[in-house]
Design an enzyme around this catalytic site. Sequence first.
Site, PDB file in Angstrom:
ATOM      1  CG  ASP A 285      23.090   2.093  -7.190  1.00 17.54           C
ATOM      2  OD1 ASP A 285      24.141   1.691  -7.725  1.00 17.54           O
ATOM      3  OD2 ASP A 285      23.093   2.656  -6.082  1.00 17.54           O
TER       4      ASP A 285
ATOM      5  NE  ARG B  48      24.404   6.975  -4.564  1.00 15.98           N
ATOM      6  CZ  ARG B  48      23.137   7.346  -4.731  1.00 15.98           C
ATOM      7  NH1 ARG B  48      22.836   8.603  -4.987  1.00 15.98           N
ATOM      8  NH2 ARG B  48      22.182   6.457  -4.648  1.00 15.98           N
ATOM      9  CG  ASP B  49      29.946   6.402  -1.541  1.00 13.20           C
ATOM     10  OD1 ASP B  49      28.778   6.573  -1.978  1.00 13.20           O
ATOM     11  OD2 ASP B  49      30.332   6.849  -0.459  1.00 13.20           O
ATOM     12  CD  GLU B  50      24.374   3.616  -2.950  1.00 17.29           C
ATOM     13  OE1 GLU B  50      23.775   2.536  -3.019  1.00 17.29           O
ATOM     14  OE2 GLU B  50      23.822   4.690  -2.617  1.00 17.29           O
TER      15      GLU B  50
ATOM     16  CG  ASP C 277      17.794   0.577  -8.148  1.00 14.39           C
ATOM     17  OD1 ASP C 277      17.365   0.093  -7.086  1.00 14.39           O
ATOM     18  OD2 ASP C 277      18.323   1.694  -8.215  1.00 14.39           O
TER      19      ASP C 277
ATOM     20  CD1 TRP D 182      16.239  -3.046  -3.681  1.00 11.10           C
ATOM     21  CD2 TRP D 182      14.145  -2.369  -3.281  1.00 11.10           C
ATOM     22  NE1 TRP D 182      16.174  -1.682  -3.903  1.00 11.10           N
ATOM     23  CE2 TRP D 182      14.905  -1.239  -3.676  1.00 11.10           C
ATOM     24  CE3 TRP D 182      12.807  -2.168  -3.003  1.00 11.10           C
ATOM     25  CZ2 TRP D 182      14.372   0.041  -3.790  1.00 11.10           C
ATOM     26  CZ3 TRP D 182      12.260  -0.884  -3.107  1.00 11.10           C
ATOM     27  CH2 TRP D 182      13.034   0.186  -3.497  1.00 11.10           C
TER      28      TRP D 182
ATOM     29  CD  GLU E 269      19.395   8.529  -6.135  1.00 15.53           C
ATOM     30  OE1 GLU E 269      20.325   9.344  -6.142  1.00 15.53           O
ATOM     31  OE2 GLU E 269      19.346   7.551  -5.359  1.00 15.53           O
TER      32      GLU E 269
ATOM     33  CG  HIS F 161      19.677   6.357  -9.714  1.00 15.69           C
ATOM     34  ND1 HIS F 161      20.924   6.498  -9.169  1.00 15.69           N
ATOM     35  CD2 HIS F 161      18.989   5.560  -8.853  1.00 15.69           C
ATOM     36  CE1 HIS F 161      20.984   5.821  -8.022  1.00 15.69           C
ATOM     37  NE2 HIS F 161      19.809   5.234  -7.816  1.00 15.69           N
TER      38      HIS F 161
HETATM   39  C1  BGC Z   1      20.343   3.256  -4.359  1.00 17.74           C
HETATM   40  C2  BGC Z   1      19.001   2.914  -4.920  1.00 17.74           C
HETATM   41  C3  BGC Z   1      18.564   1.712  -4.168  1.00 17.74           C
HETATM   42  C4  BGC Z   1      18.290   2.227  -2.803  1.00 17.74           C
HETATM   43  C5  BGC Z   1      17.623   1.291  -1.901  1.00 17.74           C
HETATM   44  C6  BGC Z   1      20.123   3.708  -2.968  1.00 17.74           C
HETATM   45  O1  BGC Z   1      21.234   4.164  -2.345  1.00 17.74           O
HETATM   46  O2  BGC Z   1      21.037   4.160  -5.136  1.00 17.74           O
HETATM   47  O3  BGC Z   1      18.827   3.027  -6.225  1.00 17.74           O
HETATM   48  O4  BGC Z   1      17.562   0.943  -4.701  1.00 17.74           O
HETATM   49  O5  BGC Z   1      19.459   2.748  -2.223  1.00 17.74           O
HETATM   50  O6  BGC Z   1      17.463   1.901  -0.773  1.00 17.74           O
END
Ligand code: BGC
Length: 876
Positions: free
Chosen positions: A460, A464-466, A473, A534, A745, A766
């Site tokens: 995504d 950051r912490d993802e 996405d 998703w 984003e 993003h």
């Molecule tokens: C992500 C998104 C993702 C979404 C879904 C976010 O935190 O960065 O791109 O699809 O959460 O809720």
Amino acid sequence: MIGILSVTCNGSTACLGVDANAISFSWVIDGAEQRDVMQQRYHLQISTAPHFQDCIYDSQWVASGQSQHVAAAGFIPLPEQRYFFRVRVEDNASEVCAWSQPGWLECAPDAVTPWQAQWISPDDRDTPPESVHLLRKTFHLRGKVKRARLYASALGIYQLQINEQDVSDALFSPGWTSYQDHIQYQVYDVTALLTQARLAIGARLAEGWYKGELSWLKRRELYGDCKALFIQLQITYEDGTEQRLISDQSWQCRPAGQSHSSFYHGERWDARVEPRHWAAGADSEGWRNVEIVPSRSAWLVPQIAEPVRVTEHLTPRAIVSRNARRTVIDMGQNMVGRVRLRATLQYGERVVLRHAEVLDREGELYTANLRGADQRVEIVGNGEPLDYAAQFSFQGFRYLEIQGLNELADERVLASITGEVLHTDMQRTGHFQCSRDDINQLYQNIIWGQRGNFVDIPTDCPQRDERLGWTGDAHIFMRTAALNYNIHHFFSKWLRSLAADQKPDGSVPMVIPDILRDYISKIWGDETYTSSGWGDAAVICPWTLYQTYGDKALLAKHWPSMKAWVHYIHATGNDPWVWNSGFQFGDWLALDAKPDSYFGATPVYLVANAFYAHVTNLLSQAAQALGLIEDARRYREWFAQIKARFVRDWLNERGEMKADTQTAHILPLAFRLLDEAQSAGVAQRLHELVAACDYHLDTGFLGTPYLCPVLSEYGYHQTAVRLLCQTTFPSWLFSVHQGATTIWEHWDGIKSDGSFWSDNMNSFNHYAYGAVGEWLYRYLAGLDFAPDSVGGNRIVFRPDVGNTEVSSAEASYLSPYGEVAIRWQREGAQARITLKVPANAQASLLIPTGWHGEFMPEGRQLQLGSGEYALLLEQR
Ligand code: BGC
């Protein structure tokens, strides 16, 4: 004269570690000098000898036009044996071309030979979590080496050296997969490195995705609590004897110079800690024996996709500001990668590098949007010149803060820094350009978004912490991604994890690899494990791969997963034709959301049922392509039922959408859920909604990707053009005019007054909204493919020569058949168009309304075979 431009096995002319069960050949015919070249017959040979003296496979002449994914029936390769392959073809003018240059392949060993190596783990009792370890072993070779193959993998991520030389420039090997299901291994041809009798193998091992911190939940050890290394070196000597060297109990380990290394938080490297020449086996203190951990060899699979590599070096643009505490540097581009520092630090001198995507109004790094990710690299010198870049981490940043190097003059500071851009090293296939600079910048931002987020898996965001494989996405950006780069192998790899992580009931996790697992219910306060828009990646992604690359075997492989997802939806609730329960993201982050909400105003079950219909339709098309006639019929019927129910639930008696949002109008048009009259009315209303917003969009993650294509497709192309060329908030070009170098984003991640939208969801890299790239190729430049095109064999050119905002555009795309290109330029009432169609493909050119040329009446479709064309159109 025709020829063969290239012949490949599984996408490569030189293929190490091929899966013996999945071999196919493809070739590109060079027909540039002729028109209308179509292959009539092909002749494929495979031999163990480079000059094909004795063929072990000879297809003889096969009467077929197929030039993609051709199987060599009966060819059963032996493991680790090198085979050469070549092809020649005869075209429709009975011309036979010369044999192609040969390619070669070597199969992976695991099909037949069991693995011998053991999984060895460093003793990390005394080291902090997320520290890195060194492992090594010295061997003695028996003679002159003829051939050597090194197989390596890890629980964690590794880097290898032989006699102190890097074995590979790949990063983050063995890559991120659903480790509980399969773990990739890499094969290296290391023959050239085995020149001395003494052989030292050194490895650096970090926790990576296997054991390190992942997600904003700060979870660690998601796959296991022990990092481990796997090494098997197969040597063939000149005298024909063989030797196998493996990782086992006799290897040694010790802590590396990195006392900390993780994706989110960066690295801490102390040059004083690592002994000199450790990888050469030199004596030093602190080495211990490794431990053997339970074998994972049964999980091993050959690497599928291209590795992550450094693909570009950026020199910093300027020093933004400097004071006694820190220097802030602008790299000129929001990039994903790492900083290389070349400097001489005193013994114990510390330099800290902090990374951020943007600056705040005070000119300091804005890091609140990184949330729990530190993005910080610390380097401690040992008094000698150092040349260091984080080895097991990457950052998303444009701005760099340096604490340290205070003694150096500005130019020296700049000279000591290089930005190393890294991502999966996919082949670039697409290019776009037009007469407007801001649109060109938007396109470049889309490219950078893809580069920064195609780091082994589609993520995504990279900062950051993802940095997770959010399924929504991935599928919304995928069609654009597939024009920009060859993503065949990249997505094949990720889809294998998707299928592995799919639940027994067919539901698909929101991120793949699925590290949210059981925590999802806690996060969303709901037992639901999935969401429409998703989970639909399970169907949309394999189908898009099939349409783009024509790889039927891959489609067949994913058929069970595709089907399971549709059946999952079918079985939810009491009514098989409706999905109206459970958690849904809906049109995530749409601008029509209530204040402080991420959930758009379009009813989430409208979105869910539109996608349900869409994926059922795609499933029936996939069944048709696979020759599953009964399934194709069944899912066509399902599609009809879901569609009818959608119309009943979401359209009123006047044929209007009950929800009056842009996205509510976009989705049924995009997925062809309405009849002609309904479509006309809904498209007109969509146009009105956009016009009512003064040609601005109001959409989120799921509506935006389809917005411009739908407008262009249903008679409102001019509306799409105005939307795309909009420069005020909210629009694609707003961020461009704010100086963005990647896709944001949120439409107003930075507002006009310089303040930020929200710290919590404010990524500046993003790719999701970059999905508009597809429209730039298809409807602005006019390089498109017919709905029934497979692997790029049916091209559609629709040059937008009457475009009111742009006077010229061009796009090219390296399709599996070869290069497709279009260029148009309007001069007064005339437009010049050049086109390129590869051999063995066909194209149609749509003459735009209001324009005509010799033998080209307006609105007509012209059929074109391969070749290059230059045309002149005139305005009526
Ligand atoms: C992500 C998104 C993702 C979404 C879904 C976010 O935190 O960065 O791109 O699809 O959460 O809720």
